[in-house]
Scaffold this motif. Structure first.
Motif, PDB file in Angstrom:
ATOM      1  N   ARG A  29      10.146  -2.191  -3.190  1.00 58.31           N
ATOM      2  CA  ARG A  29       8.818  -2.354  -3.800  1.00 58.31           C
ATOM      3  C   ARG A  29       8.498  -1.188  -4.746  1.00 58.31           C
ATOM      4  NH1 ARG A  29       4.103  -5.328  -2.340  1.00 58.31           N
ATOM      5  NH2 ARG A  29       5.509  -6.586  -1.047  1.00 58.31           N
ATOM      6  N   LEU A  30       8.880   0.018  -4.352  1.00 54.44           N
ATOM      7  CA  LEU A  30       8.632   1.189  -5.208  1.00 54.44           C
ATOM      8  C   LEU A  30       9.429   1.100  -6.504  1.00 54.44           C
ATOM      9  CD1 LEU A  30       7.513   4.004  -5.789  1.00 54.44           C
ATOM     10  CD2 LEU A  30       9.376   4.953  -4.404  1.00 54.44           C
ATOM     11  N   LEU A  31      10.691   0.711  -6.412  1.00 58.43           N
ATOM     12  CA  LEU A  31      11.521   0.590  -7.611  1.00 58.43           C
ATOM     13  C   LEU A  31      10.951  -0.450  -8.575  1.00 58.43           C
ATOM     14  CD1 LEU A  31      15.075   0.762  -5.985  1.00 58.43           C
ATOM     15  CD2 LEU A  31      13.997   2.492  -7.420  1.00 58.43           C
ATOM     16  N   ALA A  32      10.407  -1.526  -8.010  1.00 62.34           N
ATOM     17  CA  ALA A  32       9.801  -2.556  -8.860  1.00 62.34           C
ATOM     18  C   ALA A  32       8.587  -2.001  -9.600  1.00 62.34           C
ATOM     19  CB  ALA A  32       9.403  -3.759  -8.007  1.00 62.34           C
ATOM     20  N   LEU A  33       7.777  -1.194  -8.915  1.00 65.35           N
ATOM     21  CA  LEU A  33       6.605  -0.598  -9.554  1.00 65.35           C
ATOM     22  C   LEU A  33       7.015   0.358 -10.667  1.00 65.35           C
ATOM     23  CD1 LEU A  33       4.293   0.194  -6.483  1.00 65.35           C
ATOM     24  CD2 LEU A  33       3.948  -1.565  -8.213  1.00 65.35           C
ATOM     25  N   THR A  77       0.831  -1.204   0.000  1.00 64.38           N
ATOM     26  CA  THR A  77       0.000   0.000   0.000  1.00 64.38           C
ATOM     27  C   THR A  77       0.866   1.255   0.000  1.00 64.38           C
ATOM     28  OG1 THR A  77      -1.715  -1.189   1.238  1.00 64.38           O
ATOM     29  CG2 THR A  77      -1.838   1.215   1.224  1.00 64.38           C
ATOM     30  N   VAL A  78       1.904   1.267   0.836  1.00 68.77           N
ATOM     31  CA  VAL A  78       2.797   2.422   0.912  1.00 68.77           C
ATOM     32  C   VAL A  78       3.500   2.646  -0.425  1.00 68.77           C
ATOM     33  CG1 VAL A  78       4.855   3.377   2.026  1.00 68.77           C
ATOM     34  CG2 VAL A  78       3.185   2.135   3.385  1.00 68.77           C
ATOM     35  N   ALA A  79       4.021   1.563  -1.019  1.00 68.65           N
ATOM     36  CA  ALA A  79       4.741   1.682  -2.286  1.00 68.65           C
ATOM     37  C   ALA A  79       3.829   2.198  -3.399  1.00 68.65           C
ATOM     38  CB  ALA A  79       5.341   0.335  -2.673  1.00 68.65           C
ATOM     39  N   THR A  80       2.592   1.719  -3.434  1.00 66.86           N
ATOM     40  CA  THR A  80       1.649   2.176  -4.462  1.00 66.86           C
ATOM     41  C   THR A  80       1.299   3.644  -4.268  1.00 66.86           C
ATOM     42  OG1 THR A  80       0.713  -0.069  -4.541  1.00 66.86           O
ATOM     43  CG2 THR A  80      -0.558   1.687  -5.582  1.00 66.86           C
ATOM     44  N   LEU A  81       1.119   4.051  -3.004  1.00 66.25           N
ATOM     45  CA  LEU A  81       0.876   5.464  -2.700  1.00 66.25           C
ATOM     46  C   LEU A  81       2.039   6.326  -3.183  1.00 66.25           C
ATOM     47  CD1 LEU A  81      -0.519   7.859  -1.275  1.00 66.25           C
ATOM     48  CD2 LEU A  81       0.587   7.111   0.855  1.00 66.25           C
ATOM     49  N   LEU A  82       3.256   5.880  -2.898  1.00 65.03           N
ATOM     50  CA  LEU A  82       4.440   6.639  -3.309  1.00 65.03           C
ATOM     51  C   LEU A  82       4.549   6.718  -4.833  1.00 65.03           C
ATOM     52  CD1 LEU A  82       7.085   5.308  -0.747  1.00 65.03           C
ATOM     53  CD2 LEU A  82       5.859   7.487  -0.699  1.00 65.03           C
ATOM     54  N   PHE A  83       4.205   5.631  -5.497  1.00 68.49           N
ATOM     55  CA  PHE A  83       4.252   5.608  -6.963  1.00 68.49           C
ATOM     56  C   PHE A  83       3.258   6.609  -7.546  1.00 68.49           C
ATOM     57  CE2 PHE A  83       3.627   2.880 -10.994  1.00 68.49           C
ATOM     58  CZ  PHE A  83       4.600   3.619 -11.666  1.00 68.49           C
TER      59      PHE A  83
END
Length: 673
Positions: free
Chosen positions: A276-280, A245-251
């Motif tokens: 996780r963010l880098l992967a997105l 959830t955090v990574a998607t929000l940051l993306f």
């Protein structure tokens, strides 16, 4: 000295003498419980000052008490750097120096920024008196070789002033957390209020409705409260996809060009979100047409603790700030050819943040593990208007060493206090980690049944049987009634009979894993360091030398396991006495963490009678396991019975007999044979 003059934490510490550090009553009159609500910024900030000082004094006091075990270094040379430390009181002497140190004993020590070190003329200090007169140095920066580092140091001065906090920093967010924000109500948020890019991100991330709602509420805050400050809370119980959830929000924020700072109490948590963010970002199909890329992400932290060089992840290395700086340093070296250097500099700059504008939004992951005063530092970033705190106040809070600070609620997080005074929070209500047999008890006990099991954990293939017998199903309480608690060094208890049971179960798991080529990750958890040490000593290097990754073993305290998960978790509760005394084992937050780490199997070892008499959450767990038919006696399984009997001669059985009734225990042991 001016009574209300601002004085930094470092300056306060530099003014302390040894007698001051050893005196537990120095700050006693100044310390008061942290209120739930505040009426001014000054009241809010000043309430933490004496608590921070007392906690620091307690940590120094603890270090001085173990002086004979402390790492010792000799200073080879000192030179002035010409760097001026922050301005301090006129009667203080400060030296900035680079210290070239030679390790003085076999204890390995690597200096880190923020460390406090004591300087002494004594060749081998063994007593506190050897440090008189006390000079404390603050490690300001460390060079790559870890043998040269810059310090700010000071001689002791007297302290005679009231504590007061003055700051010219951004206080808009601070003002918004003094009391409950009654306007912050959870309203349904529609994804149609946002652009196609955000909708594409939501669809590609495959979010559940609670995750989507939490993210959209945070994004909407930027639009509605553009000129006001706001704090959003996202409640993430164990296994509910908090990091996703955090990574998607940051993306999504990255896509919208929102300048965001992300922080967390541990390097592990920061790396998890960054990965996780880098992967997105890499997986995004619209990356080619966008104005952002990996260069818009900068990772800062402890390189060693983050494992930057050990992960084999070039993306993580490329966004690490120290790595970028080292590349630029090499490119501008006189030995680098100008033509190649220019091309490389252009490449680096094109893939690096060079964009103007202040930070707009702060995201704090694992926010419930931070002391509130630690969150305050981040909330004062210049230009900051909004903050998102993600955490779970029902899991472990920050550690506090000082008893008086603990009683004054110094360890309470901003997240927990805001929840306490009625601040709304967005609940992530679907868990993806635990088999339903494992999640059932903590869900009802801690979360009032609000958490649903995801389809993946309800699938019949998610139930795994690693060992034969009903005792080793998805969830079991295994009664180890013959154990005895012992208190060794440090007053942390151990139970050698439970150690023997743990060892036997691990041996069987390891054998099955290699005979059947079944991959297993196993975690052993205990609330007590004494038990963890005893288990580690019993096992030695038996499993750490395995290199095929078929069987992995992780042995930690509950506090060390927060945020972790394994296929199989074995909990050793240790306590075994006739009066139900279980000490801090009764802590509900600690129990919540321990009971929610397993994916497929959770086996709890403990003394039924002791835990039932405790009147704690463990009483409920034992009774629940009986109702569900998940209660077993270790003595009913031959291998475990033999392991316990072999361990019994090593303990003084007289105490066991007197506590539990010698006749029944003798009969049980005889019958078991």
């Amino acid at each position: 000295m001016e009574r209300n003059k601002k004085k930094s934490l470092v300056n306060q510490i530099f003014s302390w003498s040894i007698n001051y550090i050893l005196n537990k009553d120095n700050n006693k009159e100044e310390i008061k419980p942290v209120p739930d609500k505040f009426f001014s910024v000054d009241e809010y900030l000043n309430s933490f000052v004496p608590l921070v000082l007392e906690e620091t004094r307690t940590e120094l006091f603890s270090s001085l008490n173990s002086l004979n075990k402390a790492p010792l270094f000799y200073i080879r040379s000192v030179e002035a750097t010409g760097i001026k430390p922050p301005s301090r009181a006129s009667n203080k002497v400060n030296i900035s120096a680079v210290m070239h140190v030679v390790q003085g004993n076999s204890t390995e020590y690597k200096p880190k920024r923020g460390d406090l070190i004591a300087l002494t003329k004594a060749k081998r200090p063994r007593r506190v008196d050897d440090l008189n007169p006390l000079i404390i140095a603050y490690v300001f920066s460390v060079e790559d070789d870890e043998l040269h580092f810059t310090v700010h140091s000071s001689k002791t001065i007297s302290i005679d002033e009231r504590y007061s906090f003055r700051s010219d920093a951004n206080l808009s967010l601070i003002k918004s957390v003094l009391q409950a924000n009654n306007a912050d109500t959870e309203q349904p948020v529609s994804s149609m209020n946002f652009g196609n890019d955000v909708l594409d991100i939501m669809r590609s991330s495959n979010l559940n409705s609670s995750q989507e709602s939490a993210i959209l509420a945070c994004l909407e805050t930027r639009q509605i409260h553009d000129k006001t400050s706001s704090v959003k809370l996202i409640w993430g119980p164990p296994g509910t996809g908090k990091t996703k959830t955090v990574a998607t929000l940051l993306f999504a924020l990255l896509n919208q060009g929102c300048k965001t700072v992300v922080c967390a109490p541990t390097n592990t948590a920061v790396v998890g979100v960054a990965t996780r963010l880098l992967a997105l970002v890499k997986e995004s199909s619209s990356l080619e047409d966008s104005t952002y890329g990996l260069g818009d992400i900068v990772l800062v932290g402890n390189r060693v603790r983050m494992g930057i060089d050990d992960r084999g992840n070039d993306d993580l290395l490329n966004v690490f700030l120290d790595h970028r700086i080292s590349i630029l340093r090499e490119l501008f070296s006189p030995l680098t050819r100008w033509e190649r250097s220019l091309e490389s500099v252009i490449d680096v700059l094109e893939n690096t943040v060079s964009k103007t504008g202040a930070i707009e939004l702060l995201v704090v992951d694992e926010a419930a593990q931070l002391k509130e005063c630690e969150s305050v530092a981040a909330l004062q970033l210049e230009g900051l208007r909004h903050a998102v705190l993600i955490g779970d106040e029902l899991q472990l809070p920050a550690m506090v060493q000082s008893e008086v600070c603990e009683k004054a609620k110094f360890g309470r997080s901003l997240f927990e206090r805001l929840v306490l005074i009625g601040h709304k929070k967005h609940l992530l209500n679907v868990q993806y980690r635990m088999h339903p047999s494992i999640s059932r008890f903590p869900n009802m006990e801690f979360y009032d049944g609000k958490i649903s099991d995801a389809d993946i954990v309800k699938d019949k293939n998610y139930q795994k049987r690693f060992l034969q017998g009903n005792m080793f199903g998805s969830f079991s309480f295994i009664n180890v009634g013959l154990g005895k608690e012992e208190f060794g060094d440090g007053h942390s208890p151990k139970n050698m009979v439970e150690v023997a049971v743990v060892s036997e179960i691990l041996s069987t798991l390891f054998k099955v894993s290699h005979e059947t080529k079944t991959k297993m990750s196993v975690g052993v958890i205990s609330p007590y360091k004494g038990q963890i040490k005893a288990i580690q000593e019993r096992l030695g290097n038996k499993y750490s030398s395995v290199s095929d990754n078929l069987f992995t073993l992780n042995i930690r305290s509950v506090d060390g396991f927060q945020g972790g998960e394994e296929d199989i978790i074995i909990i050793s509760t240790v306590r075994s006495n006739g009066n139900g005394n279980i000490g801090f084992l009764s802590n509900r937050q600690r129990a919540n963490v321990a009971l929610t780490r397993a994916r497929h199997c959770l086996w709890v070892l403990g003394n039924e009678r002791t835990l039932v008499l405790s009147g704690s959450i463990w009483t409920k767990l034992v009774r629940d396991s009986k109702i569900r038919g998940c209660f077993y006696d270790a003595a009913d399984e031959k291998n475990l019975r033999d392991a316990m009997n072999n361990a019994l001669p090593k303990v003084d059985m007289s105490d066991v007999y007197s506590s539990f009734g010698s006749l029944s225990i003798r009969r049980e042991r005889i019958n078991a044979r």
